[in-house]
Design a protein around this motif. Structure first.
Motif, PDB file in Angstrom:
ATOM      1  N   CYS A 154      25.785  10.117  39.301  1.00  0.00           N
ATOM      2  CA  CYS A 154      26.358  11.146  40.342  1.00  0.00           C
ATOM      3  C   CYS A 154      25.734  11.135  41.703  1.00  0.00           C
ATOM      4  O   CYS A 154      24.985  10.306  41.873  1.00  0.00           O
ATOM      5  CB  CYS A 154      25.639  12.313  39.581  1.00  0.00           C
ATOM      6  SG  CYS A 154      26.265  13.869  40.520  1.00  0.00           S
ATOM      7  N   CYS A 155      26.996  11.544  42.654  1.00  0.00           N
ATOM      8  CA  CYS A 155      26.563  11.594  44.063  1.00  0.00           C
ATOM      9  C   CYS A 155      25.205  12.300  44.247  1.00  0.00           C
ATOM     10  O   CYS A 155      24.643  12.261  45.351  1.00  0.00           O
ATOM     11  CB  CYS A 155      27.539  11.717  44.759  1.00  0.00           C
ATOM     12  SG  CYS A 155      28.052  13.346  44.814  1.00  0.00           S
ATOM     13  N   GLY A 156      24.936  13.424  43.645  1.00  0.00           N
ATOM     14  CA  GLY A 156      23.800  14.317  43.922  1.00  0.00           C
ATOM     15  C   GLY A 156      24.496  15.646  44.424  1.00  0.00           C
ATOM     16  O   GLY A 156      23.704  16.788  44.716  1.00  0.00           O
ATOM     17  N   GLY A 157      25.767  15.859  44.846  1.00  0.00           N
ATOM     18  CA  GLY A 157      26.139  16.665  45.175  1.00  0.00           C
ATOM     19  C   GLY A 157      27.121  17.854  44.376  1.00  0.00           C
ATOM     20  O   GLY A 157      27.778  18.546  44.902  1.00  0.00           O
ATOM     21  N   SER A 158      27.237  17.311  42.906  1.00  0.00           N
ATOM     22  CA  SER A 158      27.913  18.014  42.011  1.00  0.00           C
ATOM     23  C   SER A 158      27.489  19.658  41.969  1.00  0.00           C
ATOM     24  O   SER A 158      26.668  19.801  42.075  1.00  0.00           O
ATOM     25  CB  SER A 158      27.657  17.379  40.850  1.00  0.00           C
ATOM     26  OG  SER A 158      28.482  18.057  39.853  1.00  0.00           O
ATOM     27  N   ILE A 159      28.968  20.075  41.997  1.00  0.00           N
ATOM     28  CA  ILE A 159      28.687  21.776  41.589  1.00  0.00           C
ATOM     29  C   ILE A 159      28.174  22.036  40.719  1.00  0.00           C
ATOM     30  O   ILE A 159      27.672  23.297  40.222  1.00  0.00           O
ATOM     31  CB  ILE A 159      30.009  22.627  42.119  1.00  0.00           C
ATOM     32  CG1 ILE A 159      31.016  22.020  41.182  1.00  0.00           C
ATOM     33  CG2 ILE A 159      30.342  22.246  43.394  1.00  0.00           C
ATOM     34  CD1 ILE A 159      32.474  22.637  41.227  1.00  0.00           C
ATOM     35  N   LEU A 164      18.707  21.172  39.887  1.00  0.00           N
ATOM     36  CA  LEU A 164      17.739  20.282  40.476  1.00  0.00           C
ATOM     37  C   LEU A 164      17.533  20.916  42.125  1.00  0.00           C
ATOM     38  O   LEU A 164      18.546  21.560  42.678  1.00  0.00           O
ATOM     39  CB  LEU A 164      18.433  18.955  40.765  1.00  0.00           C
ATOM     40  CG  LEU A 164      18.665  17.914  39.581  1.00  0.00           C
ATOM     41  CD1 LEU A 164      19.231  16.780  40.091  1.00  0.00           C
ATOM     42  CD2 LEU A 164      17.158  17.860  38.919  1.00  0.00           C
ATOM     43  N   SER A 165      16.431  20.742  42.555  1.00  0.00           N
ATOM     44  CA  SER A 165      16.171  21.281  43.995  1.00  0.00           C
ATOM     45  C   SER A 165      17.107  20.441  44.874  1.00  0.00           C
ATOM     46  O   SER A 165      17.266  19.358  44.664  1.00  0.00           O
ATOM     47  CB  SER A 165      14.605  21.180  44.209  1.00  0.00           C
ATOM     48  OG  SER A 165      14.234  19.838  44.198  1.00  0.00           O
ATOM     49  N   GLY A 166      17.037  20.822  46.100  1.00  0.00           N
ATOM     50  CA  GLY A 166      17.629  19.905  47.159  1.00  0.00           C
ATOM     51  C   GLY A 166      16.844  18.687  47.483  1.00  0.00           C
ATOM     52  O   GLY A 166      17.592  17.646  47.588  1.00  0.00           O
ATOM     53  N   GLU A 167      15.546  18.652  47.414  1.00  0.00           N
ATOM     54  CA  GLU A 167      14.853  17.313  47.387  1.00  0.00           C
ATOM     55  C   GLU A 167      15.213  16.376  46.122  1.00  0.00           C
ATOM     56  O   GLU A 167      15.538  15.048  46.413  1.00  0.00           O
ATOM     57  CB  GLU A 167      13.311  17.706  47.430  1.00  0.00           C
ATOM     58  CG  GLU A 167      12.472  16.495  47.699  1.00  0.00           C
ATOM     59  CD  GLU A 167      11.109  16.782  47.514  1.00  0.00           C
ATOM     60  OE1 GLU A 167      10.221  15.609  47.491  1.00  0.00           O
ATOM     61  OE2 GLU A 167      10.777  17.764  47.729  1.00  0.00           O
ATOM     62  N   ASN A 168      15.166  17.047  45.041  1.00  0.00           N
ATOM     63  CA  ASN A 168      15.687  15.901  44.011  1.00  0.00           C
ATOM     64  C   ASN A 168      17.123  15.595  43.888  1.00  0.00           C
ATOM     65  O   ASN A 168      17.571  14.255  43.593  1.00  0.00           O
ATOM     66  CB  ASN A 168      15.539  16.967  42.519  1.00  0.00           C
ATOM     67  CG  ASN A 168      13.925  16.869  42.103  1.00  0.00           C
ATOM     68  OD1 ASN A 168      13.027  16.236  42.694  1.00  0.00           O
ATOM     69  ND2 ASN A 168      13.513  17.968  41.523  1.00  0.00           N
ATOM     70  N   ARG A 169      18.101  16.335  44.495  1.00  0.00           N
ATOM     71  CA  ARG A 169      19.317  15.973  44.581  1.00  0.00           C
ATOM     72  C   ARG A 169      19.333  14.870  45.512  1.00  0.00           C
ATOM     73  O   ARG A 169      20.179  13.807  45.334  1.00  0.00           O
ATOM     74  CB  ARG A 169      20.100  17.092  45.419  1.00  0.00           C
ATOM     75  CG  ARG A 169      20.762  17.969  44.229  1.00  0.00           C
ATOM     76  CD  ARG A 169      21.329  19.251  44.940  1.00  0.00           C
ATOM     77  NE  ARG A 169      21.930  20.310  44.032  1.00  0.00           N
ATOM     78  CZ  ARG A 169      23.235  20.256  43.717  1.00  0.00           C
ATOM     79  NH1 ARG A 169      24.117  19.414  44.062  1.00  0.00           N
ATOM     80  NH2 ARG A 169      23.602  21.302  42.752  1.00  0.00           N
ATOM     81  N   LYS A 197      31.220  13.205  51.302  1.00  0.00           N
ATOM     82  CA  LYS A 197      30.210  14.098  52.182  1.00  0.00           C
ATOM     83  C   LYS A 197      28.799  14.064  51.983  1.00  0.00           C
ATOM     84  O   LYS A 197      28.015  13.988  52.787  1.00  0.00           O
ATOM     85  CB  LYS A 197      30.818  15.495  51.925  1.00  0.00           C
ATOM     86  CG  LYS A 197      30.123  16.553  53.102  1.00  0.00           C
ATOM     87  CD  LYS A 197      30.740  17.954  52.776  1.00  0.00           C
ATOM     88  CE  LYS A 197      29.967  18.853  53.926  1.00  0.00           C
ATOM     89  NZ  LYS A 197      30.546  18.814  55.270  1.00  0.00           N
ATOM     90  N   THR A 198      28.471  13.738  50.446  1.00  0.00           N
ATOM     91  CA  THR A 198      27.002  13.654  50.225  1.00  0.00           C
ATOM     92  C   THR A 198      26.786  12.276  50.598  1.00  0.00           C
ATOM     93  O   THR A 198      25.364  12.175  51.132  1.00  0.00           O
ATOM     94  CB  THR A 198      26.907  13.890  48.553  1.00  0.00           C
ATOM     95  OG1 THR A 198      27.722  15.060  48.184  1.00  0.00           O
ATOM     96  CG2 THR A 198      25.584  13.832  47.934  1.00  0.00           C
ATOM     97  N   PHE A 199      27.322  11.262  50.291  1.00  0.00           N
ATOM     98  CA  PHE A 199      26.821   9.949  50.670  1.00  0.00           C
ATOM     99  C   PHE A 199      26.736   9.659  52.138  1.00  0.00           C
ATOM    100  O   PHE A 199      25.614   8.879  52.528  1.00  0.00           O
ATOM    101  CB  PHE A 199      27.879   8.913  50.037  1.00  0.00           C
ATOM    102  CG  PHE A 199      27.788   8.740  48.568  1.00  0.00           C
ATOM    103  CD1 PHE A 199      26.451   8.812  47.984  1.00  0.00           C
ATOM    104  CD2 PHE A 199      28.849   8.420  47.964  1.00  0.00           C
ATOM    105  CE1 PHE A 199      26.534   8.538  46.637  1.00  0.00           C
ATOM    106  CE2 PHE A 199      28.932   8.369  46.459  1.00  0.00           C
ATOM    107  CZ  PHE A 199      27.766   8.340  45.900  1.00  0.00           C
ATOM    108  N   ALA A 200      27.475  10.205  52.788  1.00  0.00           N
ATOM    109  CA  ALA A 200      27.909   9.896  54.209  1.00  0.00           C
ATOM    110  C   ALA A 200      26.453  10.185  55.179  1.00  0.00           C
ATOM    111  O   ALA A 200      26.373   9.651  55.931  1.00  0.00           O
ATOM    112  CB  ALA A 200      29.083  10.595  55.118  1.00  0.00           C
TER     113      ALA A 200
END
Length: 210
Positions: A154-159, A164-169, A197-200
């Motif tokens: 996962c990119c970490g930005g999934s709705i 997960l906290s922002g740091e863990n994302r 958007k998440t990767f950029a």
């Protein structure tokens, strides 16, 4: 879709490609996006989701469209599975490949190397793995990722990630980028506005929509 409005470069590119291919189209949510309803459905707000579905179905019906194309995998899954439309639904990676194979678009070729990231909702969610790769391979040298297709991260930005906290994302995002840059590509391509958007903000190489 909402994510498309948050990433206008992808939307502008799609509009230009439609025009280049000579496709007659209606930008159905140009003047204001109405969510497809999937986030509400996932959160248990089924009645509110049903209201959005009804509104969107009216807009699509009024447009007299024969095909629905979306750049968002979340919308794609929702429109295809929950809306019971009487027209084909395409993700833009599928539809662009169709236009290229019908010789309505000539993508040319670039010497740059590209790796493709499988968005969760497009890959595991909807089984779309090969079409994006076939499209990229028409124009670029396609490299493999360390984890891809059904094993993609996962990119970490999934709705859908609420625990997960922002740091863990951010940790998840960086781990996924590491798997994508395993073979040192010059471009990370994805087919989800949210993934892009998440990767950029974290990648050291160019991140682009397909």
């Amino acid at each position: 879709g909402c994510m498309g409005h948050l990433n206008p470069l992808t939307t502008r590119a799609m509009l230009a490609l439609f025009e280049k291919a000579g496709i007659e189209f209606t930008f159905v949510d140009e003047d204001g996006s109405i969510c497809c309803g999937r986030p509400l459905k996932l959160s248990g707000n089924y009645k509110a989701a049903e209201n959005l579905v009804a509104k969107n179905k009216d807009l699509i019906r009024e447009s007299k469209a024969e095909i629905l194309v979306t750049t968002c995998p979340i919308c794609y899954k929702m429109f295809r599975e929950d809306y019971q439309l009487n027209i084909p639904v395409y993700h833009h990676s599928e539809y662009l490949l169709k236009l290229v194979e019908e010789n309505k678009l000539d993508p040319g070729f670039s010497p740059l190397t590209v790796v493709f990231h499988d968005p969760c909702e497009l890959g595991r969610g909807s089984g779309i793995y090969e079409q994006p790769r076939r499209l990229i391979a028409r124009s670029y040298s396609l490299l493999e990722a360390d984890h891809e297709k059904k094993d993609s991260l996962c990119c970490g930005g999934s709705i859908g990630i609420t625990a997960l906290s922002g740091e863990n994302r951010k940790t998840l995002t960086k781990a996924t980028i590491a798997t994508l840059t395993f073979n040192r590509p010059e471009i990370i391509a994805t087919a989800c506005p949210l993934c892009k958007k998440t990767f950029a903000g974290e990648a050291d190489v160019r991140v682009a929509d397909i």
